[in-house]
Design an enzyme around this catalytic site. Structure first.
Site, PDB file in Angstrom:
ATOM      1  N   CYS A 276      -5.329  -2.063  -1.595  1.00  0.00           N
ATOM      2  CA  CYS A 276      -6.302  -3.101  -1.961  1.00  0.00           C
ATOM      3  C   CYS A 276      -7.261  -2.612  -3.044  1.00  0.00           C
ATOM      4  O   CYS A 276      -7.774  -1.500  -2.978  1.00  0.00           O
ATOM      5  CB  CYS A 276      -7.065  -3.547  -0.729  1.00  0.00           C
ATOM      6  SG  CYS A 276      -5.992  -4.230   0.541  1.00  0.00           S
TER       7      CYS A 276
ATOM      8  N   SER B 154     -14.241  -4.318   7.467  1.00  0.00           N
ATOM      9  CA  SER B 154     -13.391  -3.914   6.353  1.00  0.00           C
ATOM     10  C   SER B 154     -14.257  -3.465   5.193  1.00  0.00           C
ATOM     11  O   SER B 154     -15.409  -3.897   5.037  1.00  0.00           O
ATOM     12  CB  SER B 154     -12.526  -5.099   5.911  1.00  0.00           C
ATOM     13  OG  SER B 154     -11.987  -4.881   4.635  1.00  0.00           O
TER      14      SER B 154
ATOM     15  N   CYS C 225       0.805  -1.220   0.000  1.00  0.00           N
ATOM     16  CA  CYS C 225       0.000   0.000   0.000  1.00  0.00           C
ATOM     17  C   CYS C 225       0.841   1.274   0.000  1.00  0.00           C
ATOM     18  O   CYS C 225       0.472   2.269  -0.624  1.00  0.00           O
ATOM     19  CB  CYS C 225      -0.930   0.019   1.212  1.00  0.00           C
ATOM     20  SG  CYS C 225      -1.792  -1.525   1.516  1.00  0.00           S
TER      21      CYS C 225
END
Length: 580
Positions: free
Chosen positions: A198, A473, A46
């Site tokens: 992601c 999430s 990330c």
């Protein structure tokens, strides 16, 4: 210049001497000092590109007439910490990141800043720090990861694009015996092909879009994937842009973070069925900017139809949407329908002016017109009831149900719930209850992706509900309720639930309730999980999730209110006893 306080006059000779030791000469010291802050780390994809991007920002700052001052702060990566004790550090890291940016920039009296961020908590933390400091600021998201692809097995159809969501769900499928060790390893090995956050409309991409709709990031810049050839140039342009804002003196972050821009952002989240974490973070950003904004704003925004066909409930990844036009596709449809307002942006031009010049594909099916939505309302609803008198968030993405009723299966930790799921002890029709995972009780309000993904992997996503005072999430889908407030550690009603209680979740009436006399019951209590260190400090200072789970006083808080909040938090500390 703010930096004159450390660099002008005879009394500042010692400071200038130290600046010279870093390689700066008289000319460099005389120019505006601009913070280039990044959350670089090599522990996850990330943030791994951000140190390199910072060098391009530095070049833009120099070309714009400034002197870059580079430093970094921390990042806690949810995808790695998920399901472990380390996940307690994730939400708390948001406050630490915001605090460290504020302290370093204030401590050196810097004139402006470019913030480079890459994952779930680093993005809202940057906006929070920007609101606190209110100096010329540009925020750039490092970009999404590209989708992964498994090589097709002989005799099978082409594989769909993969994200880390597929790996979490494969864990559930593996425990259910639906895939073997080799297939789990095959998915794990191909889901994350390189740098970037992601890939679905999970928390990172949701919050990157939020920055765009708040006007804190230029339209289109955050859409560029991490490894795309255009990303370095967007970084350089951010360096030039912050110098323009410094010369103009406006707009600063608090001029950009307004009720109108916050509503725009909330509607964009709804339109893309984005992460419910956006509600928590937008409340915190509003708090830091001194803007009155509460949970009911999200309920109003949730009536925005879902028009983006993005994972976790849809087909496409963020990288694929970028190829067709990115966030501008969503903005165009919302503007056409009159669902967003024109606002100022960090570019110095209005949002609609920027939108007029955005490049978008003529033919695409990632984002649909408001008149032909994927779903008539957004991906979440704010609900209340005798289990959540201060409110909670029901995630609607990935299913069409508006009512769920079933017996409570009560667990006092995520680990206990996950073990029950893995042992196949959860049946269709159950309401899984995970409590003592709120901001104080966790501490840290962990995300429940390991549990929810395991349920999906076992084929139970539409047949089981889950309620928690923790979080979900952005990759979660199914019938899930999070952020229940007050939390169990503060004696909230969820602490009074018992195994087998009949829990009702209803979208139409916006209620989460149980047919029981909760007031007649003693709340369950557990011993504090952490008693020393940063998480113990966090647990003592963090506020309710219904108000953003913030730890720092904001401009709207009067001194008496701050004092009362501290006293209240101290009084509500859980007693050190065994679970009831």
């Amino acid at each position: 210049m703010r930096s004159n306080a450390i660099k002008q006059g005879p009394a500042r000779a010692p400071a200038r001497a130290m600046l010279r030791a870093t390689g700066l000469d008289d000319a460099a010291i005389a120019r505006p000092l601009v913070a280039v802050v990044h959350t670089w780390s090599d522990v996850s994809p990330c943030n791994i590109t951000l140190r390199d991007l910072a060098q391009h920002v530095r070049r833009g700052v120099v070309e714009g007439g400034g002197t870059p001052i580079e430093f970094n702060t921390i990042a806690v990566t949810d995808g790695i910490a998920m399901g472990s004790d380390g996940m307690r550090a994730s939400l708390a890291s948001r406050e630490t990141i915001a605090d460290s940016i504020e302290l370093a920039v204030s401590g050196h009296c810097l004139d402006a800043m470019v913030l480079l961020v890459g994952c779930d908590k680093t993005i809202p933390a940057a906006a929070m720090a920007a609101a606190r400091l209110d100096i010329p600021t540009v925020i750039l998201y490092g970009g999404t990861i590209m989708p992964g692809h498994c090589p097709s097995k002989k005799g099978t159809a082409q594989d769909k694009p993969l994200t880390v969501q597929d790996v979490f769900e494969a864990v559930g499928a593996h425990s259910a015996g639906r895939i073997d060790d080799a297939e789990l390893h095959r998915i794990e090995s191909h889901a994350c092909p390189g740098a970037g956050a992601c890939g679905g409309q999970f928390t990172a991409n949701t919050m990157a879009m939020v920055l765009t709709f708040l006007g804190l990031s230029p339209l289109g810049y955050n859409d560029v994937p991490a490894i795309h050839e255009d990303k370095p140039e967007t970084a350089r342009l951010c360096g030039e842009l912050v110098m323009q804002r410094l010369r103009d003196g406006s707009p600063t972050p608090r001029e950009l973070i307004t009720a109108a821009s916050l509503r725009n952002a909330a509607r964009a989240v709804s339109a893309t069925a984005g992460s419910t974490n956006a509600a928590l973070h937008l409340l915190a950003i509003a708090h830091e900017a001194g803007v009155a904004f509460d949970l009911e704003e999200f309920e109003a925004a949730a009536h925005t139809p879902v028009i983006a066909d993005l994972k976790p409930g849809g087909r496409y990844t963020a990288a694929e949407m970028f190829e067709f036009g990115g966030a501008a596709l969503v903005a165009r449809e919302l503007e056409t329908a009159g669902l967003i307002e024109d606002i100022p942006t960090v570019t110095g031009r209005s949002f609609f002016q920027e939108l007029r010049e955005a490049t978008m594909a003529a033919q695409q099916d990632v984002v649909r017109p408001i008149s032909d939505p994927l779903k008539p309302r957004g991906g979440y609803s704010i609900i209340y009831g005798n289990l959540a008198p201060e409110g909670c968030i029901l995630k609607l993405a990935g299913h069409g149900r508006e009512h769920f009723e079933g017996p409570a299966r009560v667990f006092d930790s995520e680990e206990a719930a996950f073990a029950a799921v893995q042992a196949r002890q959860i049946d269709a029709g159950d309401v899984v209850v995970i409590r003592f995972e709120g901001p104080t009780g966790g501490p840290g309000m962990r995300e429940m992706l390991a549990v929810t993904a395991a349920l999906v992997g076992q084929g139970l996503s539409n047949d089981v509900a889950l309620i928690t005072d923790g979080r979900f999430s952005g990759a979660t889908h199914g019938f899930m309720v999070g952020h229940i407030s007050p939390e169990a550690a503060h004696g909230g009603p969820i602490a009074r639930l018992r195994e087998g209680d009949r829990v009702v979740i209803d979208v139409t009436t916006r209620t989460l309730s149980v047919a029981a006399d909760l007031a007649a019951r003693e709340p369950a209590r557990i011993a504090p999980r952490v008693t020393t260190g940063v998480l113990a400090k966090y647990a003592r200072s963090v506020g309710s999730a219904s108000r953003g789970a913030v730890t720092a006083p904001g401009p709207l808080q009067a001194p008496k209110k701050i004092e009362a909040t501290l006293i209240e938090n101290a009084a509500l500390e859980p007693e050190a006893s065994e679970p009831a």
